[in-house]
Design a protein around this motif. Structure first.
Motif, PDB file in Angstrom:
ATOM      1  N   THR A 194      -7.499 -11.003   2.435  1.00 45.20           N
ATOM      2  CA  THR A 194      -8.444 -11.938   3.033  1.00 45.20           C
ATOM      3  C   THR A 194      -7.964 -12.355   4.423  1.00 45.20           C
ATOM      4  O   THR A 194      -6.787 -12.239   4.759  1.00 45.20           O
ATOM      5  CB  THR A 194      -8.618 -13.211   2.184  1.00 45.20           C
TER       6      THR A 194
ATOM      7  N   LEU B  22     -11.846  -9.078   2.596  1.00 42.58           N
ATOM      8  CA  LEU B  22     -12.834 -10.100   2.287  1.00 42.58           C
ATOM      9  C   LEU B  22     -12.652 -11.247   3.262  1.00 42.58           C
ATOM     10  O   LEU B  22     -11.556 -11.814   3.369  1.00 42.58           O
ATOM     11  CB  LEU B  22     -12.661 -10.615   0.853  1.00 42.58           C
TER      12      LEU B  22
ATOM     13  N   PHE C  93      -7.802  -0.647   3.838  1.00 46.17           N
ATOM     14  CA  PHE C  93      -7.712  -1.807   2.967  1.00 46.17           C
ATOM     15  C   PHE C  93      -9.102  -2.343   2.651  1.00 46.17           C
ATOM     16  O   PHE C  93     -10.007  -2.269   3.482  1.00 46.17           O
ATOM     17  CB  PHE C  93      -6.896  -2.920   3.636  1.00 46.17           C
ATOM     18  N   GLU C  94      -9.235  -2.907   1.458  1.00 46.11           N
ATOM     19  CA  GLU C  94     -10.443  -3.668   1.154  1.00 46.11           C
ATOM     20  C   GLU C  94     -10.235  -5.067   1.704  1.00 46.11           C
ATOM     21  O   GLU C  94      -9.199  -5.695   1.446  1.00 46.11           O
ATOM     22  CB  GLU C  94     -10.693  -3.735  -0.347  1.00 46.11           C
TER      23      GLU C  94
ATOM     24  N   ARG D  15     -13.466  -8.207 -11.352  1.00 44.83           N
ATOM     25  CA  ARG D  15     -12.405  -7.204 -11.292  1.00 44.83           C
ATOM     26  C   ARG D  15     -11.071  -7.771 -11.800  1.00 44.83           C
ATOM     27  O   ARG D  15     -10.817  -8.969 -11.741  1.00 44.83           O
ATOM     28  CB  ARG D  15     -12.229  -6.668  -9.874  1.00 44.83           C
TER      29      ARG D  15
ATOM     30  N   VAL E 104      -6.339  -5.949  -1.888  1.00 45.51           N
ATOM     31  CA  VAL E 104      -7.531  -6.641  -1.414  1.00 45.51           C
ATOM     32  C   VAL E 104      -7.018  -7.822  -0.598  1.00 45.51           C
ATOM     33  O   VAL E 104      -6.304  -8.677  -1.127  1.00 45.51           O
ATOM     34  CB  VAL E 104      -8.405  -7.152  -2.572  1.00 45.51           C
TER      35      VAL E 104
ATOM     36  N   LYS F 108       0.839  -1.212   0.000  1.00 41.81           N
ATOM     37  CA  LYS F 108       0.000   0.000   0.000  1.00 41.81           C
ATOM     38  C   LYS F 108       0.864   1.248   0.000  1.00 41.81           C
ATOM     39  O   LYS F 108       0.571   2.232  -0.701  1.00 41.81           O
ATOM     40  CB  LYS F 108      -0.920  -0.015   1.215  1.00 41.81           C
TER      41      LYS F 108
ATOM     42  N   ARG G 249      -9.527  -2.875   7.709  1.00 46.15           N
ATOM     43  CA  ARG G 249     -10.480  -2.035   6.978  1.00 46.15           C
ATOM     44  C   ARG G 249     -10.368  -0.574   7.420  1.00 46.15           C
ATOM     45  O   ARG G 249     -10.410   0.339   6.587  1.00 46.15           O
ATOM     46  CB  ARG G 249     -11.905  -2.548   7.185  1.00 46.15           C
TER      47      ARG G 249
END
Length: 240
Positions: free
Chosen positions: A35, A53, A50-51, A73, A33, A26, A46
């Motif tokens: 996980t 999942l 950050f995104e 995406r 993204v 980043k 988050r």
């Protein structure tokens, strides 16, 4: 590869080495993204922009749910970092066979299934990379961690074969082999540990430099020993 502007899917990105990789990418301008399974850790990442999942990669349904959540995406870099350390030592008692199955899936089957799903979209990118985080124990095993060692060795050989298959594509296949790293997973390990920050730095550097293999920290020494005297390398690591 210049990671600035690249979209990265990073499994196991909410703690340990993965969290440090996420921060470093980043900082270099990548969109990450990530996980994870722990809701609190995902919420923390988050809030840092950050995104995230939620994904349980110990079974096929969890991997398929992650792929579905990604939608259509574009992905430039896939980093298979998530892993499970399974306690499987008969000297301590009867191991848990279900835990072994989960570990085998998370460490080996999940990366393979995720790669299979995402290679078509990675091929469409002008520059792309798959990074599989294995371990120094993929070279020579430790007696107390046979399941972990077996899965990481399996992922290592998968990575070597995959690199040859994708040699004439835009996808570079990279293997990162960390030593013992100072993370929650290794909290009970008495061996000297590398910091997660430094381990992540070397993995990110391998991506940027386009290296096929990143032997990190003490893994470099183990690789040298193994290349000269494989039986000696095994004798050293089997003690642990």
């Amino acid at each position: 590869m210049d990671v600035n502007g690249k979209v990265v899917l990073l499994t196991g990105g909410s703690a340990g080495i993965g969290r440090e990789i996420a921060h470093q990418l980043k900082a270099k301008g990548a969109g990450v993204v990530l996980t994870g399974r722990d809701p609190a850790r995902l919420d923390a990442m988050r809030t840092e922009g950050f995104e995230v999942l939620a994904a349980d990669l110990s079974n096929a349904a969890g991997v398929d749910a992650l792929v579905a959540a990604l939608g259509d995406r574009s992905i430039d870099i896939l980093i298979n970092n998530a892993g499970q350390l399974v306690d499987h030592d008969f000297r301590k008692g009867a191991p848990d066979a279900d835990a072994a199955d989960d570990g085998i899936y998370a460490n080996l089957s999940a990366p393979i299934r995720l790669i299979t799903a995402l290679v078509p979209r990675l091929r469409d990118r002008p520059q792309a990379a798959i990074v599989n985080v294995t371990s120094g124990l993929a070279i020579a095993p430790a007696a107390r961690q046979p399941v972990y060692c077996a899965t990481k060795a399996g992922l290592r050989f998968y990575t070597l074969a995959l690199r040859e298959q994708l040699r004439d594509t835009s996808i570079r296949v990279i293997e990162a082999l960390p030593p013992v790293v100072d993370t929650q997973m290794n909290a009970g390990n008495p061996m000297k540990k590398m910091s997660a920050d430094e381990c992540a730095r070397q993995i990110v550097a391998a991506i940027e430099r386009g290296r096929d293999e990143a032997n990190i920290g003490m893994t470099r020494t183990l690789r040298i020993v193994e290349s000269i005297a494989p039986s000696l390398a095994r004798r050293i690591t089997l003690r642990f």
